[in-house]
Design a protein around this motif. Structure first.
Motif, short mmCIF file in Angstrom:
data_model
loop_
_atom_site.label_atom_id
_atom_site.label_comp_id
_atom_site.label_asym_id
_atom_site.label_seq_id
_atom_site.Cartn_x
_atom_site.Cartn_y
_atom_site.Cartn_z
N ALA A 1 1.96 0.04 13.29
CA ALA A 1 1.79 1.34 12.65
C ALA A 1 2.98 1.67 11.74
O ALA A 1 2.85 2.45 10.81
CB ALA A 1 1.63 2.43 13.70
N THR B 1 0.84 -1.21 0.00
CA THR B 1 0.00 0.00 0.00
C THR B 1 0.87 1.25 0.00
O THR B 1 0.35 2.35 -0.23
CB THR B 1 -0.95 0.04 1.22
OG1 THR B 1 -0.18 0.21 2.42
CG2 THR B 1 -1.80 -1.21 1.30
N GLN C 1 -0.36 3.83 6.05
CA GLN C 1 -1.11 5.01 5.61
C GLN C 1 -2.05 5.55 6.69
O GLN C 1 -2.17 6.76 6.87
CB GLN C 1 -1.89 4.70 4.34
CG GLN C 1 -1.00 4.59 3.12
CD GLN C 1 -1.77 4.29 1.84
OE1 GLN C 1 -2.93 3.90 1.87
NE2 GLN C 1 -1.10 4.46 0.72
N ALA C 2 -2.71 4.68 7.41
CA ALA C 2 -3.67 5.11 8.43
C ALA C 2 -3.01 5.90 9.56
O ALA C 2 -3.69 6.63 10.29
CB ALA C 2 -4.39 3.90 9.01
N TYR C 3 -1.68 5.79 9.69
CA TYR C 3 -0.96 6.45 10.78
C TYR C 3 -0.07 7.59 10.30
O TYR C 3 0.65 8.19 11.11
CB TYR C 3 -0.13 5.42 11.55
CG TYR C 3 -0.97 4.38 12.24
CD1 TYR C 3 -1.54 4.63 13.48
CD2 TYR C 3 -1.21 3.14 11.63
CE1 TYR C 3 -2.31 3.68 14.12
CE2 TYR C 3 -1.99 2.19 12.27
CZ TYR C 3 -2.53 2.46 13.51
OH TYR C 3 -3.31 1.52 14.14
N ASN D 1 -1.60 -2.62 17.14
CA ASN D 1 -1.52 -2.68 15.67
C ASN D 1 -0.16 -2.16 15.20
O ASN D 1 0.35 -1.18 15.74
CB ASN D 1 -2.61 -1.81 15.04
CG ASN D 1 -3.99 -2.31 15.39
OD1 ASN D 1 -4.27 -3.50 15.29
ND2 ASN D 1 -4.86 -1.42 15.80
#
Length: 140
Positions: A46, A15, A67-69, A44
């Motif tokens: 990160a 990703t 990406q979420a972090y 999780n």
């Protein structure tokens, strides 16, 4: 980082990169004894980073934040930790390569004191050919 982390890392890696590391690349690095770390938030993964120590040099091979972090300063925190780990191993310098198009990463590295020391022509694969890498270094 351990072999148990690789299933999650192998989901994050593609990703972030057009030509991601494979599970085999990570396993080889772990089994070669490279300094490999994960950053966890609420259990999780990160982010993660790997450094290869060679004599008095540290080579940052991979540093990634899921990406979420991103955008929370975690890349800077992870890089600071990898610098600290390298200093503990008595490294005098840290080196890395970064795609010339990765302006965000270059800005982070420069803000941490890394300097451009060279250019590696056609270092990274792209979908249509090859891309140059900026070689950067930091005196520790």
């Amino acid at each position: 980082m351990s072999d148990d982390d690789l299933a999650v890392i192998s989901q994050i890696e593609p990703t972030l990169y057009s030509h991601p590391w494979t599970v085999g690349n990570f396993k080889d690095s772990l089994h070669s004894g490279y300094s490999a770390w994960v950053m966890e938030i609420s259990g999780n993964i990160a982010g993660y980073a790997l450094v290869m120590m060679v004599l008095d040099e540290a080579h940052l091979l991979n540093i990634s934040v899921a990406q979420a972090y991103q955008g929370q300063g975690l890349g800077r925190t992870l890089l600071l930790y990898m610098i600290e780990i390298s200093q503990r191993h008595q490294a005098a310098n840290m080196f890395l390569e970064v795609r010339v198009s990765n302006h965000k990463a270059i800005a982070l590295y420069e803000s941490m004191g890394f300097c451009e020391i060279g250019l590696r022509r056609h270092y990274y694969p792209t979908k249509t050919g090859r891309e140059d890498a900026v070689l950067m270094g930091l005196a520790l």
